[in-house]
Enzyme design. Sequence first.
Site, short mmCIF file in Angstrom:
data_model
loop_
_atom_site.label_atom_id
_atom_site.label_comp_id
_atom_site.label_asym_id
_atom_site.label_seq_id
_atom_site.Cartn_x
_atom_site.Cartn_y
_atom_site.Cartn_z
N GLU A 278 0.83 -1.21 0.00
CA GLU A 278 0.00 0.00 0.00
C GLU A 278 0.86 1.26 0.00
O GLU A 278 0.58 2.25 0.68
CB GLU A 278 -0.97 -0.02 1.19
N TRP B 51 -0.68 6.52 4.78
CA TRP B 51 -0.75 6.13 6.19
C TRP B 51 0.51 5.43 6.71
O TRP B 51 0.70 5.33 7.91
CB TRP B 51 -1.96 5.22 6.43
N GLU C 73 -4.89 -8.49 -0.24
CA GLU C 73 -5.79 -8.22 0.88
C GLU C 73 -7.16 -7.86 0.30
O GLU C 73 -7.24 -7.10 -0.67
CB GLU C 73 -5.32 -7.07 1.78
#
Length: 367
Positions: free
Chosen positions: A172, A177, A279
């Site tokens: 990711e 984040w 995921e």
Amino acid sequence: MATLQHSRQIMFGQQMATGNGAQGGHIPYQVLSARQDGARGWSFSTQQVDNHQPDELCDVKSMTGEYPAVLGVDIGSLRDFRRHITAYLAKKAADRGMVVTVSWHDNNPVTGQSFYLSKDHGNVLHSIRRILPGGDHHNNFTRQLDVVADWLNHLYDSQGKKIPVIFRPFHEMNGNWFWWGTNSRTQNTAHEYILLYRFVVEYLRDQKRVHNVLYAYSPGKLHHNSDYMKYYPGDNYVDILGMDFYYSNNTSSPPTLTQYLQLVTSYARSKGKLAAMTEIGISDNGIDTQHTFWTDKVLNVIKSGHFQHKLAYLLTWQNACSDSHCALFVPYKGHPAEADFMKFYHDGITVFSSDIPQFYPHISVIG
């Protein structure tokens, strides 16, 4: 370079499926919480490892009678207890014939703080640049990689054979984040990310002689389809092309998942790579209200686009409880979404642990 040839079925996997769960907690497991329906959360402990105890609890198994086909583990901040538990569970999974995939939510080597930017109050500016060769924290990062290499090189099953794993570092990367992501606070660039990924592969493979690993590339949701390959390290560094995709209660739709599946499988096919949903699931405990999620939002999308011919596996995140809350990604026995998950389980395209002996003849790892 490794090539994985698979049948026209999809292995189902879950992160820490035998390490954490939301139902059936009992001693010697660490019992963490109780939901309103009486389910008791649990976590596998280091004491169980030390005592060589079985890992029989699994929310998927409580419904289906068998384990997932794929177990995901995470080596996290490389603390001893984390590496101890994950190695033990990985070995148990390998003895069952399960596939093991490894993620790495590493603390920031520059600040020493959390992998989450929101929990890091240090100077995260140019984190990637500072751990690349020539950076002021490069030696600290290589010391971390030495620990990773040692963990991977000492993964053996009960027959003394080294366990092959799928390693998925720095996933990711297109999000805002993680410290390895690209955002205004870190100002990491796509080029720096590519250099980081390549360095990790070369260091583990060429210097530390780690040869039991397939490397997975997995961005998160995209702003534009063209962003998928923006961070791609190159064909010599990646074996599996994947993607992380979560529905939420308010956003995302099956057509969006279809679009992403088409993108990932097309790129994988063009490069002769394996494709996977590294995921997938629904966040915010969505299965508590969307009881037909796994058939309506996942299975039907895969079948309608015939992606079962192109995907090797899909992995959902862990069911994890604290003392006050459980985060669910799959139901458990007695949960309102159990009946729907059983439809998902019984469908001919999904593969769980008992099907792996028949599934493995179609799989060969070359390298």
